[in-house]
Scaffold this motif. Structure first.
Motif, PDB file in Angstrom:
ATOM      1  N   SER A  41       1.268  -0.861  -0.192  1.00 41.44           N
ATOM      2  CA  SER A  41       0.151   0.008  -0.157  1.00 41.44           C
ATOM      3  C   SER A  41       0.415   1.204  -0.070  1.00 41.44           C
ATOM      4  CB  SER A  41      -1.504   0.063   1.087  1.00 41.44           C
ATOM      5  OG  SER A  41      -0.347   0.121   2.184  1.00 41.44           O
ATOM      6  N   TYR A  42      -0.100   2.379  -0.765  1.00 42.36           N
ATOM      7  CA  TYR A  42       0.842   3.754  -0.324  1.00 42.36           C
ATOM      8  C   TYR A  42       1.339   4.312   0.907  1.00 42.36           C
ATOM      9  CZ  TYR A  42      -0.289   4.227  -5.492  1.00 42.36           C
ATOM     10  OH  TYR A  42       0.196   4.009  -6.768  1.00 42.36           O
ATOM     11  N   GLY A  43       0.347   4.035   1.852  1.00 39.71           N
ATOM     12  CA  GLY A  43       0.710   4.274   3.188  1.00 39.71           C
ATOM     13  C   GLY A  43       1.461   3.435   3.642  1.00 39.71           C
ATOM     14  N   GLY A  44       2.331   1.979   4.209  1.00 39.68           N
ATOM     15  CA  GLY A  44       3.083   1.390   4.003  1.00 39.68           C
ATOM     16  C   GLY A  44       4.305   1.950   3.512  1.00 39.68           C
ATOM     17  N   LEU A  45       4.284   2.079   1.917  1.00 35.56           N
ATOM     18  CA  LEU A  45       5.695   2.305   1.737  1.00 35.56           C
ATOM     19  C   LEU A  45       5.649   4.036   2.234  1.00 35.56           C
ATOM     20  CD1 LEU A  45       7.573   3.032  -0.528  1.00 35.56           C
ATOM     21  CD2 LEU A  45       6.010   4.493  -1.850  1.00 35.56           C
ATOM     22  N   LEU A  46       4.491   5.119   2.735  1.00 41.06           N
ATOM     23  CA  LEU A  46       5.231   6.667   3.285  1.00 41.06           C
ATOM     24  C   LEU A  46       5.929   6.487   4.736  1.00 41.06           C
ATOM     25  CD1 LEU A  46       1.364   8.332   2.616  1.00 41.06           C
ATOM     26  CD2 LEU A  46       3.768   9.472   1.650  1.00 41.06           C
ATOM     27  N   ILE A  47       5.573   5.140   5.253  1.00 39.61           N
ATOM     28  CA  ILE A  47       5.184   5.297   6.992  1.00 39.61           C
ATOM     29  C   ILE A  47       7.471   4.795   6.271  1.00 39.61           C
ATOM     30  CG2 ILE A  47       5.810   3.396   8.743  1.00 39.61           C
ATOM     31  CD1 ILE A  47       2.239   3.339   8.323  1.00 39.61           C
ATOM     32  N   ILE A  48       7.452   3.731   5.430  1.00 41.73           N
ATOM     33  CA  ILE A  48       8.326   3.303   5.690  1.00 41.73           C
ATOM     34  C   ILE A  48      10.167   4.345   4.995  1.00 41.73           C
ATOM     35  CG2 ILE A  48      10.466   2.650   3.653  1.00 41.73           C
ATOM     36  CD1 ILE A  48       8.035   0.239   4.199  1.00 41.73           C
ATOM     37  N   LEU A  49       9.269   5.673   4.262  1.00 43.28           N
ATOM     38  CA  LEU A  49      10.092   7.039   4.193  1.00 43.28           C
ATOM     39  C   LEU A  49      10.108   7.283   5.326  1.00 43.28           C
ATOM     40  CD1 LEU A  49       8.682   7.212   0.344  1.00 43.28           C
ATOM     41  CD2 LEU A  49      11.143   5.674   1.348  1.00 43.28           C
TER      42      LEU A  49
ATOM     43  N   LEU B 178       8.536   1.025  16.740  1.00 42.84           N
ATOM     44  CA  LEU B 178       8.064   2.038  16.506  1.00 42.84           C
ATOM     45  C   LEU B 178       6.574   2.000  15.895  1.00 42.84           C
ATOM     46  CD1 LEU B 178       9.592   4.430  18.580  1.00 42.84           C
ATOM     47  CD2 LEU B 178       8.321   2.625  19.712  1.00 42.84           C
ATOM     48  N   LEU B 179       6.367   1.819  14.268  1.00 38.70           N
ATOM     49  CA  LEU B 179       5.769   2.540  13.378  1.00 38.70           C
ATOM     50  C   LEU B 179       5.040   1.012  12.797  1.00 38.70           C
ATOM     51  CD1 LEU B 179       7.425   5.844  12.668  1.00 38.70           C
ATOM     52  CD2 LEU B 179       5.652   5.647  13.909  1.00 38.70           C
ATOM     53  N   GLY B 180       5.948  -0.386  13.141  1.00 40.72           N
ATOM     54  CA  GLY B 180       4.550  -1.529  12.719  1.00 40.72           C
ATOM     55  C   GLY B 180       5.300  -1.742  11.680  1.00 40.72           C
TER      56      GLY B 180
ATOM     57  N   VAL C 237      12.767  -3.327   8.650  1.00 34.33           N
ATOM     58  CA  VAL C 237      13.482  -2.738   8.383  1.00 34.33           C
ATOM     59  C   VAL C 237      14.521  -3.481   9.046  1.00 34.33           C
ATOM     60  CG1 VAL C 237      14.604  -0.982  10.538  1.00 34.33           C
ATOM     61  CG2 VAL C 237      12.387  -0.669   9.760  1.00 34.33           C
ATOM     62  N   TRP C 238      14.578  -5.246  10.092  1.00 32.83           N
ATOM     63  CA  TRP C 238      15.324  -5.840  10.446  1.00 32.83           C
ATOM     64  C   TRP C 238      15.821  -6.529   8.696  1.00 32.83           C
ATOM     65  CZ3 TRP C 238      18.232  -6.855  14.339  1.00 32.83           C
ATOM     66  CH2 TRP C 238      18.803  -8.066  14.105  1.00 32.83           C
TER      67      TRP C 238
ATOM     68  N   LEU D 286      18.830   3.563  16.178  1.00 27.48           N
ATOM     69  CA  LEU D 286      17.396   4.587  15.686  1.00 27.48           C
ATOM     70  C   LEU D 286      16.347   3.507  14.378  1.00 27.48           C
ATOM     71  CD1 LEU D 286      19.384   7.348  15.656  1.00 27.48           C
ATOM     72  CD2 LEU D 286      17.038   6.578  17.755  1.00 27.48           C
ATOM     73  N   PHE D 287      17.617   3.122  13.353  1.00 31.58           N
ATOM     74  CA  PHE D 287      16.310   2.611  12.573  1.00 31.58           C
ATOM     75  C   PHE D 287      15.240   1.769  12.642  1.00 31.58           C
ATOM     76  CE2 PHE D 287      16.613  -0.109   8.305  1.00 31.58           C
ATOM     77  CZ  PHE D 287      15.721   1.224   7.484  1.00 31.58           C
ATOM     78  N   LEU D 288      16.170   0.790  13.855  1.00 26.77           N
ATOM     79  CA  LEU D 288      15.445  -0.664  14.445  1.00 26.77           C
ATOM     80  C   LEU D 288      14.245   0.080  14.829  1.00 26.77           C
ATOM     81  CD1 LEU D 288      18.164  -3.193  14.660  1.00 26.77           C
ATOM     82  CD2 LEU D 288      16.845  -3.265  13.105  1.00 26.77           C
TER      83      LEU D 288
END
Length: 106
Positions: free
Chosen positions: A16-24, A78-80, A85-86, A71-73
């Motif tokens: 989803s676009y939302g998932g991509l936005l969270i990752i960015l 925290l943002l699910g 990330v791992w 911090l990345f982890l």
């Protein structure tokens, strides 16, 4: 622009676009926080414009790089998006390891 977004979504396995936005967002907030860590820690250590470049690079590698990874982890958790990330961390660190492992097969 849309092709770039779709390419990132496919490459990262995001649906989803939302998932991509969270990752960015995770990437951006991690980078900004790492800069604050650098400023604070370098100030504590007395590193400034007069500091030899080699010493500053060494401090960067020993302090800022690990802080960024942690911090990345943390932000990913925290943002699910911890699983993404791992896996991203493992791939990135494996690539770095290959840079220093001469003569090994990838």
């Amino acid at each position: 622009m849309n092709k770039l977004i779709e390419k990132l979504m496919k490459r990262w396995g995001v649906e989803s676009y939302g998932g991509l936005l969270i990752i960015l967002f995770i990437f951006s907030i991690t980078g900004m926080t790492a800069l604050y860590v650098r400023k604070y820690v370098f100030g504590l250590l007395g590193l400034n414009a007069e500091t030899p470049l080699l010493l500053e690079i060494l401090a960067w590698i020993l302090i800022v790089f690990p802080a960024y990874q942690i911090l990345f982890l943390l932000y990913g958790f925290l943002l699910g998006k911890f699983e993404f990330v791992w896996n991203f961390e493992k791939k990135s660190l494996h690539r770095i390891k290959r840079l220093f492992a001469r003569g090994e097969n990838p």
